[in-house]
Design an enzyme around this catalytic site. Structure first.
Site, mmCIF file in Angstrom:
data_model
loop_
_atom_site.group_PDB
_atom_site.id
_atom_site.type_symbol
_atom_site.label_atom_id
_atom_site.label_comp_id
_atom_site.label_asym_id
_atom_site.label_seq_id
_atom_site.Cartn_x
_atom_site.Cartn_y
_atom_site.Cartn_z
ATOM 1 N N THR A 200 0.805 -1.228 0.000
ATOM 2 C CA THR A 200 0.000 0.000 0.000
ATOM 3 C C THR A 200 0.833 1.271 0.000
ATOM 4 O O THR A 200 0.284 2.362 0.134
ATOM 5 C CB THR A 200 -0.952 0.036 1.210
ATOM 6 O OG1 THR A 200 -0.187 0.132 2.424
ATOM 7 C CG2 THR A 200 -1.833 -1.193 1.238
ATOM 8 N N ASP A 201 2.158 1.148 -0.155
ATOM 9 C CA ASP A 201 2.999 2.349 -0.183
ATOM 10 C C ASP A 201 4.023 2.256 -1.310
ATOM 11 O O ASP A 201 5.187 2.612 -1.142
ATOM 12 C CB ASP A 201 3.712 2.521 1.173
ATOM 13 C CG ASP A 201 4.227 3.941 1.387
ATOM 14 O OD1 ASP A 201 3.654 4.876 0.806
ATOM 15 O OD2 ASP A 201 5.209 4.107 2.140
ATOM 16 N N LEU A 202 3.573 1.808 -2.476
ATOM 17 C CA LEU A 202 4.481 1.588 -3.596
ATOM 18 C C LEU A 202 4.574 2.857 -4.444
ATOM 19 O O LEU A 202 3.828 3.051 -5.395
ATOM 20 C CB LEU A 202 4.020 0.398 -4.440
ATOM 21 C CG LEU A 202 5.056 -0.134 -5.436
ATOM 22 C CD1 LEU A 202 6.348 -0.502 -4.735
ATOM 23 C CD2 LEU A 202 4.519 -1.334 -6.191
ATOM 24 N N HIS A 203 5.512 3.719 -4.062
ATOM 25 C CA HIS A 203 5.765 4.947 -4.808
ATOM 26 C C HIS A 203 7.197 4.929 -5.329
ATOM 27 O O HIS A 203 7.940 3.956 -5.144
ATOM 28 C CB HIS A 203 5.484 6.173 -3.938
ATOM 29 C CG HIS A 203 6.215 6.175 -2.634
ATOM 30 N ND1 HIS A 203 7.571 6.397 -2.529
ATOM 31 C CD2 HIS A 203 5.778 5.968 -1.370
ATOM 32 C CE1 HIS A 203 7.937 6.352 -1.261
ATOM 33 N NE2 HIS A 203 6.869 6.078 -0.528
ATOM 34 N N ASN A 206 10.108 3.979 -3.041
ATOM 35 C CA ASN A 206 10.065 2.649 -2.446
ATOM 36 C C ASN A 206 10.306 1.546 -3.460
ATOM 37 O O ASN A 206 9.922 0.391 -3.256
ATOM 38 C CB ASN A 206 8.737 2.423 -1.720
ATOM 39 C CG ASN A 206 8.777 2.942 -0.295
ATOM 40 O OD1 ASN A 206 9.840 3.276 0.220
ATOM 41 N ND2 ASN A 206 7.623 3.022 0.345
#
Length: 306
Positions: A200-203, A206
């Protein structure tokens, strides 16, 4: 065994003070955890027979120290215990290095993760934005596997957000709240809403360059949910490249389109999840008094309108 003083020298100045401001989330407060971090770090270095090779790097809630073990480069990550990070070792073990950093060993009760070494100096910010979005979409396609037990669920998250909506009638635009409520209730009924393991934090920051593959995902903040929910972080980074006015709307939707095509995610559903998640971000920003974050959340949700 490394001394507490030696371990403390590996932690960047000022970071423990930042963590100390975090309230407890079912475990120690940030202040309590930060005070014991040098001893914890020393214990984990000794437990795994690790030799530090440089000063630690930090995220918001973790310190990552480059190390070697019997000559092999690895990294030791020590995480402040909080809800979003609780299932990180479980998710990494489940992915087994397929699209994500490989977990070598874990001490979940102490927040310790021993990971393969990636290149912390090279992330997707160095790539053209559409190429970066395509990489993220390709990683998501690989990371979308059946969720294991004991991972936070999207249905629980939706229930919590529905309960928050009435409290923000005076701080978030009414139309946004009404639209989000309708979408939340509709999306809660989609098939297998808790069926897929999500990062849920794939930017862009990352995703790091790797030796065995060009790019691998890190720092998953796992959730058992529905593909499409995890796309908003792609819109939160490299903001200056989104432009303004009509260019902003086009750029936001283009990023979404590229990721969805590469990941095999339904674009209409992804847009709905963006509205839902940005409404949650808007409520949090209003609670924090962060006008810039509130404005961004509203703008991203509006960009989803046809």
């Amino acid at each position: 065994m490394p001394s507490t003083t030696e371990a403390a020298a590996l932690i960047p100045d000022g970071w423990r003070e930042q963590v100390s401001r975090l309230p407890a989330e079912g475990g120690p407060s940030g202040a309590t955890w930060a005070a014991g971090l040098p001893r914890l770090l020393a214990d984990l270095l000794d437990h795994w027979g690790l030799s530090p090779t440089g000063t630690g790097m930090t995220g918001w809630t973790a310190v990552v120290v480059p190390v070697t073990r019997e000559g092999d480069p690895l990294v030791l990550k020590v995480v402040w215990p909080h809800h979003e990070a609780a299932a990180e070792p479980l998710a990494l073990r489940h992915w087994a290095g397929n699209g994500a950093v490989r977990l070598v060993a874990a001490e979940p009760s102490r927040g310790g993760l021993l990971l393969e070494a990636l290149d912390p100096t090279t992330d997707l910010r160095c790539e053209p934005v559409e190429d970066a979005c395509e990489v993220i979409g390709g990683l998501l396609r690989r990371l979308h596997v059946p969720a294991p037990p004991r991972v936070r669920t999207l249905s629980d998250w939706l229930e919590r957000q529905l309960g928050r909506l009435p409290q923000h009638a005076d701080t978030v635009p009414r139309r946004m709240l009404d639209q989000a409520e309708s979408l939340m209730r509709q999306l809660a009924t989609v098939p297998e809403v808790d069926g897929t393991l999500l990062h849920t934090d794939l930017h862009f920051q990352n995703v790091l360059a790797a030796g065995r593959e060009p790019w691998l995902a890190i720092d998953p903040k796992p959730l058992a949910g529905r593909p499409g929910f995890e796309l908003p972080p792609v819109l939160w980074n490299r903001l200056g490249e989104l432009g303004t006015g009509s260019a902003f709307r086009w750029s936001v939707r283009r990023r979404l389109q590229v990721v969805c095509e590469a990941a095999g995610i339904d674009e209409d559903e992804a847009r709905a999840w963006v509205v839902v998640r940005e409404t949650a971000e808007a409520m949090s920003a209003a609670d924090d008094g962060d006008r810039d974050a509130l404005t961004l959340a509203i703008s991203l949700a509006k960009a989803m309108d046809d």
